[in-house]
Write a protein that holds these residues in place. Structure first.
Motif, PDB file in Angstrom:
ATOM      1  N   CYS A   1       0.846  -1.196   0.000  1.00  0.00           N
ATOM      2  CA  CYS A   1       0.000   0.000   0.000  1.00  0.00           C
ATOM      3  C   CYS A   1       0.878   1.241   0.000  1.00  0.00           C
ATOM      4  O   CYS A   1       1.981   1.223   0.536  1.00  0.00           O
ATOM      5  N   ARG A   2       0.362   2.311  -0.587  1.00  0.00           N
ATOM      6  CA  ARG A   2       1.077   3.590  -0.542  1.00  0.00           C
ATOM      7  C   ARG A   2       0.378   4.500   0.462  1.00  0.00           C
ATOM      8  O   ARG A   2      -0.824   4.754   0.348  1.00  0.00           O
TER       9      ARG A   2
ATOM     10  N   TRP B   1       5.561   3.360   0.126  1.00  0.00           N
ATOM     11  CA  TRP B   1       4.926   2.050   0.035  1.00  0.00           C
ATOM     12  C   TRP B   1       5.310   1.205   1.242  1.00  0.00           C
ATOM     13  O   TRP B   1       6.409   1.322   1.769  1.00  0.00           O
TER      14      TRP B   1
ATOM     15  N   ASP C   1      -3.512   5.673  -0.268  1.00  0.00           N
ATOM     16  CA  ASP C   1      -4.186   6.184  -1.457  1.00  0.00           C
ATOM     17  C   ASP C   1      -4.047   5.261  -2.659  1.00  0.00           C
ATOM     18  O   ASP C   1      -4.657   5.498  -3.693  1.00  0.00           O
ATOM     19  N   GLN C   2      -3.239   4.196  -2.528  1.00  0.00           N
ATOM     20  CA  GLN C   2      -3.074   3.221  -3.609  1.00  0.00           C
ATOM     21  C   GLN C   2      -2.682   1.887  -3.014  1.00  0.00           C
ATOM     22  O   GLN C   2      -2.152   1.810  -1.906  1.00  0.00           O
ATOM     23  N   TYR C   3      -2.907   0.828  -3.790  1.00  0.00           N
ATOM     24  CA  TYR C   3      -2.373  -0.482  -3.436  1.00  0.00           C
ATOM     25  C   TYR C   3      -1.972  -1.180  -4.734  1.00  0.00           C
ATOM     26  O   TYR C   3      -2.428  -0.827  -5.823  1.00  0.00           O
TER      27      TYR C   3
END
Length: 151
Positions: free
Chosen positions: A29-30, A42, A111-113
């Motif tokens: 994840c980020r 990350w 906010d991302q993965y």
């Protein structure tokens, strides 16, 4: 074992999940850019172990809160990653986790993965974290394959 009493010099304890997809890639994840510590970096998913929790309870709670993931099997590994942040010792307890659904960004923590091949960690993680995280993933893979032991 009470990690808070056993390691009084550790400022904060965390739990991190090693989650494999069907192709053997690992979920990273980020961190959101609004985070105070390591914004935009990350990491393995997880979070802070609260005083009333053990690492398994923490990882189940954090995965549900942050990624809407339902853990169906959680096994501890012997991997413990220790870092210095602003002169304080922080320790991450790594667990192998099996989930029965796909991740979905649930709140502002990340906010991302991405599911990342072990060999590509260097493209995501900070250089000084790659080796330790790869080692933790190898230990988690062994726990998974041996049904809960390092075999």
């Amino acid at each position: 074992e009470c990690i808070f009493q056993k390691h009084p010099a550790v400022k904060r304890h965390y739990a991190a999940a090693v989650i494999f997809d069907t192709q053997g890639r690992v979920l990273l994840c980020r961190r959101s850019m609004t985070k105070t510590i390591a914004p935009g970096k990350w990491h393995l998913p997880g979070g802070t172990i609260e005083f009333h929790e053990n690492p398994v309870e923490t990882i189940e709670r954090e995965l549900a809160e942050e990624l809407n993931l339902h853990a169906v099997n959680v096994l501890p590994t012997v991997a413990k990653l220790t870092y210095e942040i602003n002169g304080e010792t922080h320790r991450t307890h790594v667990l192998w986790v099996e989930v029965d659904n796909e991740p979905k960004i649930n709140n502002g923590e990340n906010d991302q993965y991405a599911f990342v091949p072990y060999e590509d960690f260097g493209n995501y993680l900070e250089p000084h974290l790659v080796h330790d995280n790869q080692h933790a993933v190898l230990l988690a893979r062994r726990v998974k394959e041996n049904g809960g032991s390092l075999g």
